[in-house]
Design a protein around this motif. Structure first.
Motif, mmCIF file in Angstrom:
data_model
loop_
_atom_site.group_PDB
_atom_site.id
_atom_site.type_symbol
_atom_site.label_atom_id
_atom_site.label_comp_id
_atom_site.label_asym_id
_atom_site.label_seq_id
_atom_site.Cartn_x
_atom_site.Cartn_y
_atom_site.Cartn_z
ATOM 1 N N ARG A 290 44.578 51.106 36.581
ATOM 2 C CA ARG A 290 44.573 50.605 37.952
ATOM 3 C C ARG A 290 43.763 51.531 38.828
ATOM 4 N NH1 ARG A 290 48.550 46.654 39.268
ATOM 5 N NH2 ARG A 290 48.000 47.047 41.437
ATOM 6 N N TYR B 213 41.080 31.265 48.047
ATOM 7 C CA TYR B 213 41.261 31.501 46.608
ATOM 8 C C TYR B 213 40.836 30.247 45.838
ATOM 9 C CZ TYR B 213 43.571 33.680 42.531
ATOM 10 O OH TYR B 213 43.835 34.272 41.317
ATOM 11 N N ALA C 93 37.506 39.866 38.214
ATOM 12 C CA ALA C 93 38.348 39.323 37.148
ATOM 13 C C ALA C 93 37.499 38.630 36.082
ATOM 14 C CB ALA C 93 39.353 38.333 37.731
ATOM 15 N N THR C 94 37.857 38.855 34.828
ATOM 16 C CA THR C 94 37.138 38.236 33.709
ATOM 17 C C THR C 94 37.694 36.861 33.366
ATOM 18 O OG1 THR C 94 38.586 39.401 32.154
ATOM 19 C CG2 THR C 94 36.492 40.462 32.720
ATOM 20 N N GLN C 95 38.852 36.526 33.927
ATOM 21 C CA GLN C 95 39.442 35.215 33.704
ATOM 22 C C GLN C 95 40.248 34.805 34.934
ATOM 23 O OE1 GLN C 95 42.109 35.522 30.380
ATOM 24 N NE2 GLN C 95 43.318 37.158 31.282
ATOM 25 N N THR C 96 40.555 33.537 35.041
ATOM 26 C CA THR C 96 41.324 33.050 36.175
ATOM 27 C C THR C 96 42.786 33.439 36.008
ATOM 28 O OG1 THR C 96 39.835 31.168 36.426
ATOM 29 C CG2 THR C 96 41.989 31.021 37.493
ATOM 30 N N HIS C 97 43.332 34.109 36.999
ATOM 31 C CA HIS C 97 44.734 34.504 36.958
ATOM 32 C C HIS C 97 45.566 33.441 37.682
ATOM 33 C CE1 HIS C 97 43.956 38.482 35.236
ATOM 34 N NE2 HIS C 97 42.929 38.564 36.071
ATOM 35 N N PHE D 226 38.513 41.705 43.995
ATOM 36 C CA PHE D 226 39.270 41.549 42.754
ATOM 37 C C PHE D 226 39.044 40.179 42.123
ATOM 38 C CE2 PHE D 226 41.941 45.058 44.534
ATOM 39 C CZ PHE D 226 41.760 45.951 43.476
ATOM 40 N N LEU D 227 38.872 39.142 42.937
ATOM 41 C CA LEU D 227 38.575 37.826 42.377
ATOM 42 C C LEU D 227 37.262 37.858 41.599
ATOM 43 C CD1 LEU D 227 39.502 35.284 45.215
ATOM 44 C CD2 LEU D 227 40.548 35.462 42.952
ATOM 45 N N ARG E 131 48.723 34.528 39.583
ATOM 46 C CA ARG E 131 48.532 35.066 40.932
ATOM 47 C C ARG E 131 48.334 33.941 41.951
ATOM 48 N NH1 ARG E 131 44.328 40.040 39.648
ATOM 49 N NH2 ARG E 131 45.744 41.258 38.327
ATOM 50 N N GLN F 263 31.533 43.503 45.228
ATOM 51 C CA GLN F 263 31.788 43.719 43.796
ATOM 52 C C GLN F 263 30.568 43.376 42.949
ATOM 53 O OE1 GLN F 263 32.193 41.638 40.916
ATOM 54 N NE2 GLN F 263 32.730 43.489 39.737
#
Length: 244
Positions: A22, A117, A78-82, A74-75, A85, A164
């Motif tokens: 983290r 989002y 991310a390597t995949q859809t969370h 953070f979106l 969250r 990012q």
């Protein structure tokens, strides 16, 4: 030979996979955003402090762009859809806005973030172009329903995506391009855009220095939705008692 091969395979399978560390600095910055929100809400609800350039609540405007930029950052990372969250944000928004709408007859920031989002999931990498959305504030009908209009929140989230994907230098350029949009936005929402560059630089610095944690703020930043809901239910619950 077969037993030796099995032993090697077992040894490899038992090796610990490197865990994703983290970023403690970004957690602390998210905690700072929550803390500023708490200060802002207490000042407004209990002390009737107005949001004006000469009051404390002008400085606490940093909280919205900082939180939204972190969300976009953070979106994009991310390597995949969370989906978990997204569900958590939707649940928190529903729980929060039931009370908020009762008190203020409008929807607060969690609803705006939820829409952004979903917008990011729909547009993907093209969401970066939403950084100019604030220029269309006067044509944005959501400003009559949302505390923070979708055009302004989308601008801040898109700035996080840019930060990012392209780094702080490009984000500094887009931040400068966003600043004039503040003059198309009515106060007090306008004041949040004044902090778009400081918020971007803070997140860029936090990304480059991931281990600079601030006790207390880091904990708030790890559980932002929980902390946000608790503080708002306490503050707005108290206010709602006086409206009954």
């Amino acid at each position: 030979m077969r037993n030796k091969h099995k032993a090697r395979h077992k040894l490899r399978s038992n090796e610990k996979k490197p865990s994703v560390q983290r970023n403690r600095t970004l957690d602390s910055l998210r905690g700072l955003a929550i803390l500023l929100m708490i200060v802002d809400h207490v000042a407004g609800v209990f002390f009737s402090v107005k949001i004006e350039p000469d009051t404390l609540r002008f400085l606490t405007r940093l909280s919205m762009p900082l939180f939204a930029i972190l969300m976009g950052f953070f979106l994009s990372a991310a390597t995949q859809t969370h989906w978990k969250r997204l569900v958590q944000l939707a649940a928190a928004s529903a729980a929060m806005n039931g009370l908020y709408y009762y008190v203020y007859e409008e929807l607060e920031i969690l609803a705006s973030l939820l829409v952004c989002y979903i917008g990011f999931l729909a547009l993907g990498r093209h969401f970066v172009w939403c950084f100019v959305a604030a220029y269309f504030f006067l044509q944005d009908p959501s400003r009559y329903l949302f505390d923070y209009s979708l055009s302004v929140v989308a601008t801040c989230v898109a700035q996080g995506v840019i930060l990012q994907r392209f780094g702080w230098r490009i984000a500094s350029v887009t931040g400068l391009l966003i600043l004039p949009a503040a003059w198309f936005v009515t106060p007090p929402t306008q004041y949040a855009l004044f902090f778009i560059l400081p918020a971007s630089w803070l997140v860029g610095w936090g990304h480059a220095s991931p281990k600079l944690a601030v006790p207390g703020l880091e904990t708030l930043g790890r559980y932002p939705l929980t902390a946000y809901l608790i503080q708002y239910f306490i503050i707005l619950g108290w206010k709602a008692l006086f409206l009954m």
